[in-house]
Enzyme design. Structure first.
Site, short mmCIF file in Angstrom:
data_model
loop_
_atom_site.label_atom_id
_atom_site.label_comp_id
_atom_site.label_asym_id
_atom_site.label_seq_id
_atom_site.Cartn_x
_atom_site.Cartn_y
_atom_site.Cartn_z
N ASP A 271 0.83 -1.19 0.00
CA ASP A 271 0.00 0.00 0.00
C ASP A 271 0.88 1.26 0.00
O ASP A 271 1.60 1.52 0.96
CB ASP A 271 -0.87 -0.04 1.26
CG ASP A 271 -1.91 1.05 1.24
OD1 ASP A 271 -1.92 1.82 0.27
OD2 ASP A 271 -2.69 1.13 2.20
N ASP B 19 20.56 13.30 -46.44
CA ASP B 19 20.49 14.70 -46.02
C ASP B 19 19.06 15.21 -46.04
O ASP B 19 18.16 14.60 -46.63
CB ASP B 19 21.37 15.54 -46.98
CG ASP B 19 22.02 16.71 -46.29
OD1 ASP B 19 21.49 17.16 -45.26
OD2 ASP B 19 23.05 17.19 -46.78
N ASN C 222 17.78 19.26 -46.13
CA ASN C 222 18.40 20.58 -45.98
C ASN C 222 17.46 21.78 -45.85
O ASN C 222 17.86 22.90 -46.14
CB ASN C 222 19.34 20.84 -47.16
CG ASN C 222 20.69 20.19 -46.92
OD1 ASN C 222 21.17 20.17 -45.78
ND2 ASN C 222 21.31 19.66 -47.96
N ASP D 41 27.37 21.00 -39.61
CA ASP D 41 28.15 21.45 -40.77
C ASP D 41 29.40 22.20 -40.32
O ASP D 41 30.30 22.44 -41.12
CB ASP D 41 27.30 22.39 -41.65
CG ASP D 41 26.49 21.62 -42.68
OD1 ASP D 41 26.74 20.41 -42.84
OD2 ASP D 41 25.60 22.23 -43.30
C1 GLA Z 1 24.24 19.89 -46.21
C2 GLA Z 1 25.12 18.93 -45.46
C3 GLA Z 1 26.54 19.05 -45.96
C4 GLA Z 1 26.58 18.77 -47.45
C5 GLA Z 1 25.63 19.71 -48.17
C6 GLA Z 1 25.51 19.34 -49.63
O1 GLA Z 1 24.53 21.22 -45.88
O2 GLA Z 1 25.03 19.14 -44.09
O3 GLA Z 1 27.38 18.17 -45.28
O4 GLA Z 1 26.23 17.43 -47.67
O5 GLA Z 1 24.33 19.68 -47.60
O6 GLA Z 1 24.63 20.15 -50.28
#
Ligand code: GLA
Length: 739
Positions: free
Chosen positions: A45, A479, A481, A549
């Protein structure tokens, strides 16, 4: 360990050797939360943990009782408007316009192991003994909607995975407008909130703020988990730090829009909500249909943030990531993006690869620009056929040439995108996400394909499958983007437009699932303009991700340090690039760039032919070194020792499972003149073992290194003298310790 239900007291106790999670059926039938934290004794409990009291201004559920107000009771899946005023876990718009619902306990099931979540990434078990799962079945008596709350407790980890599923057993259509994966009510608010926030090229910087009354949140409405915030937050006790104290991590296994919200009410309780962002979410739930939320995982520690992160790392590395590459050290790669951008020929690529091979690189990755009319970023996305003007033998031709060098070949795709200047767009202009009669905003001149439509996903699958079947491809960089704008699907009716964001992600997962099962030995690396989709959902399909990046070593310290709170080193794509650095023009020593990149998957993002002979020799040594130690870097136990967000010196280390090997990374941003002496107490070593330090040739016991500390003082005290080697900005060292 196990899940115990006490029929008399209607109480559930989930526990393993370290943690307890306790809840009860409340007098009104709702599920009440009693405790989550360090393991406590099991008893019949626990009702004393449920506190009620009459309060002058509350509304009460029962007519003759002035104590039962949901607003003052901690719950498992709170609803709004029937005596609770906090932000709810769920919001259901019903046919008559009503929104009140009341989910009451009906039944439950306890099963060994962990069921799969259809169509969604989730943690898993390999043996039933690794976890137990409780399925709570609740029902709203008016709509007939059944809610199933899943709780999995892992036997060996301080982690509980949760999710919710809705089944419309009623006879009327409803709209789910909020359906969080997790609602967690905690009894106080003595916490700091940590979150991991930033922007492109500075992802997952550690942010910390004190909890205050009111609502604070992070989230994404961009269609992906985002550079800006990560679907992972930590509530840590104010006195907790990396090495001691209590903290709870909340992680969402999802790659789309999310909300991580913490609400502190004025009676000092804390409600955490985590799940799909409710803005723009509206799921039409017809009779006999269901909706499954993504999974959320809660991690608990009473031993500090490093301990919390190590739990995340183990669970996500072993029981979220899957497949052929899960437990394997990762190939050292070279990627041509920063070396050539769009400006390459096949000869150029082979030249880059040949030199890389001579230096010991194992995998050559051809990045953006190899397909359709993609000579710059204005055209070609969506046309996944090789540009024969650049690659006369197609992908097979270049792949064969790379294989003939004795290297593996990898290829970049951006499957979810299209340029208007492409054959795909010309053939299917209605395949992009865009709102009728409004302009469609671009991002980097590209548009987002409507992955909520199965025929779109299938078309991309067929194109990719063809390429992957005809050439020997060992790796894919996937990717993504841009963020989504003007979200609307031409294929869905008006009352289903609120489903598009989530259906889009389900389409992405579907494509990943098909490709990873069809090509199980391909190593997938996810990417989204760097780290905009660095999340557990992606990790389920792709065991590594391009962390950012930004390849500058100094910036990477922060990005990788912040990422390490949730994600294992084996998941962090980290490369050495040229100087001055392409993102912020900084020059750092080549050894520092490598010393940072070793703590990840490791590779190069440059043309080695452009380095001096001396630098190329250095690169050869780096690769030799990484091959020798990558198992330790990628699968050892990681400790953060000194934070780049607070100090001029960043330090971290990895320790092998048997504690016989360790590597400490030490990085000093700016040189300091006439500097003080420094030492760093190490962690995780065996106090009884004697370690040989390759840095100075001496031996030290583990207890000396952990308690007296590793001496890191600069022998020149910051100056350049004839007797000392170098003393400079952006300096770094590795300390290799072997028992
Ligand atoms: C993005 C990715 C990069 C590269 C570019 C290519 O920015 O993060 O590493 O691959 O696209 O266009």
């Amino acid at each position: 360990m196990g899940i115990f239900f006490n029929k008399r007291t209607q109480t559930f106790h989930l526990f393993n050797d370290n943690i307890s999670y306790i809840m009860t059926v409340l007098p009104g039938g709702q599920m009440g939360q009693l405790y989550f934290g360090k393991k406590i004794h099991h008893r019949e409990d626990f009702s004393y943990l449920l506190e009620t009291a009459p309060r002058p201004m509350a509304s009460y559920l029962f007519e003759n009782d002035r104590t039962f107000s949901l607003e003052h009771i901690r719950q498992e899946y709170g609803v709004y408007g029937s005596t609770d005023y906090r932000s709810p876990a769920v919001d259901i718009l019903q046919e008559n316009g009503a929104r009140i619902c009341d989910f009451q306990y009906v039944d439950h099931m306890i099963t060994p192991g962990k069921p799969k979540l259809a169509g969604l990434p989730a943690t898993y078990t390999e043996e039933d003994s690794e976890a137990d799962t409780l399925i709570l079945i609740l029902r709203d008596p008016v709509t007939g909607i059944r809610l199933q709350l899943l709780y999995t407790i892992f036997s060996g980890e301080n982690a509980i995975a949760r999710s919710a599923a809705f089944y419309n057993d009623g006879d009327k259509t409803v709209h789910l407008q909020k359906a969080m994966s997790l609602c967690m009510d905690l009894p106080d608010y003595n916490y700091d909130l940590m979150h991991f926030s930033g922007a492109w090229s500075r992802e997952r910087h550690t942010k910390i703020r004190s909890l205050e009354m009111g609502i604070q949140s992070v989230g994404s409405m961009r269609g992906h988990s985002s550079h800006e915030h990560n679907p992972f937050v930590i509530l840590k006790r104010k006195t907790a730090d990396e090495f001691q104290g209590e903290a709870i991590g909340f992680s969402l296994v999802y790659s789309g829009n999310f909300l991580a919200q913490v609400e502190v009410d004025t009676h000092e309780t804390t409600r955490v909500l985590l799940g799909i962002h409710p803005d723009w979410f509206d799921w039409k739930l017809e009779p006999e249909s269901s909706f499954q939320t993504p999974e959320a995982v809660m991690f608990y520690t009473d031993q500090g943030l490093n301990h919390l992160s190590q739990t995340c790392h183990r669970l996500y590395q072993k029981r979220l990531a899957r497949g052929y590459w899960r437990d394997k050290v990762r190939p050292i790669l070279i990627n041509n993006w920063e070396a050539t951008y769009f400006n390459f020929t096949e000869d150029k690529l082979v030249e880059i690869a040949s030199r890389a091979k001579e230096c010991g690189v194992e995998l050559f990755v051809l990045d953006d620009g190899w397909f359709g009319a993609r000579r710059n970023d204005r055209a070609g996305l969506g046309d996944w056929t090789p540009a024969l003007s650049l690659l006369p033998g197609g992908i097979k031709g270049i792949a064969d040439k790379i294989e003939a060098l004795g290297m593996k070949f990898g290829l970049w795709f951006e499957p979810e995108m299209v340029n208007m200047d492409s054959d795909l767009y010309r053939a299917h202009p209605d395949w992009i996400l865009s709102t009728p009669n409004r302009s469609a905003s671009h991002g980097r001149y590209q548009h987002v394909l409507d992955f909520s439509r199965p025929e779109v996903v299938d078309c991309i699958y067929q194109m990719m499958k063809r390429i992957l079947s005809e050439a020997k491809i060992s790796y894919i960089k996937w990717d993504m983007n841009r963020s989504i704008t003007e979200c609307y699907s031409a294929a869905l009716p008006a009352d289903r437009q609120g489903e598009v964001f989530h259906r889009y992600i389900l389409g992405v997962y579907d494509l990943y699932e098909r490709l990873t099962s069809q090509f199980p030995e391909i190593l997938f690396e996810s990417c989204a303009s760097g780290g905009a989709r660095f999340d557990p959902g992606m990790l389920y399909y792709a065991p590594q991700a391009w962390t950012s990046d930004d390849t500058d070593a100094v910036e990477r310290l922060k990005i990788q340090y912040g990422s390490s709170y949730c994600y294992p080193l084996s998941s962090m794509g980290s490369h050495v690039s040229v100087c001055p650095n392409h993102q912020l023009n900084r020059t750092t020593p080549l050894y520092t760039r490598a010393n940072v990149a070793y703590f990840g998957t490791f590779g190069y993002e440059l043309d080695l032919n452009k380095l001096t002979e001396e630098e190329q020799e250095e690169v050869k040594e780096q690769i030799k070194f990484m091959k020798q130690y990558r198992e330790l870097f990628q699968f050892g136990t990681f400790y953060r020792l000194s934070s780049p967000f607070e100090n001029n010196v960043t330090a971290w280390m990895v320790v092998s499972e048997d504690k016989r090997e360790a590597i400490v990374g030490w990085y000093r941003i700016l040189n300091v003149v006439n500097e003080a002496f420094h030492r760093i107490p190490l962690k995780g070593l065996d106090p009884e073992l004697c370690y040989h330090s390759l840095a100075d040739g001496n031996s030290y016991y583990g207890d000396e290194l952990m308690y007296a500390g590793l001496i890191t003082s600069d022998s020149s005290a910051g100056e350049t003298t004839p007797e000392t080697e170098h003393s400079c900005d952006f300096d770094s060292r590795l300390y290799i310790l072997k028992a």
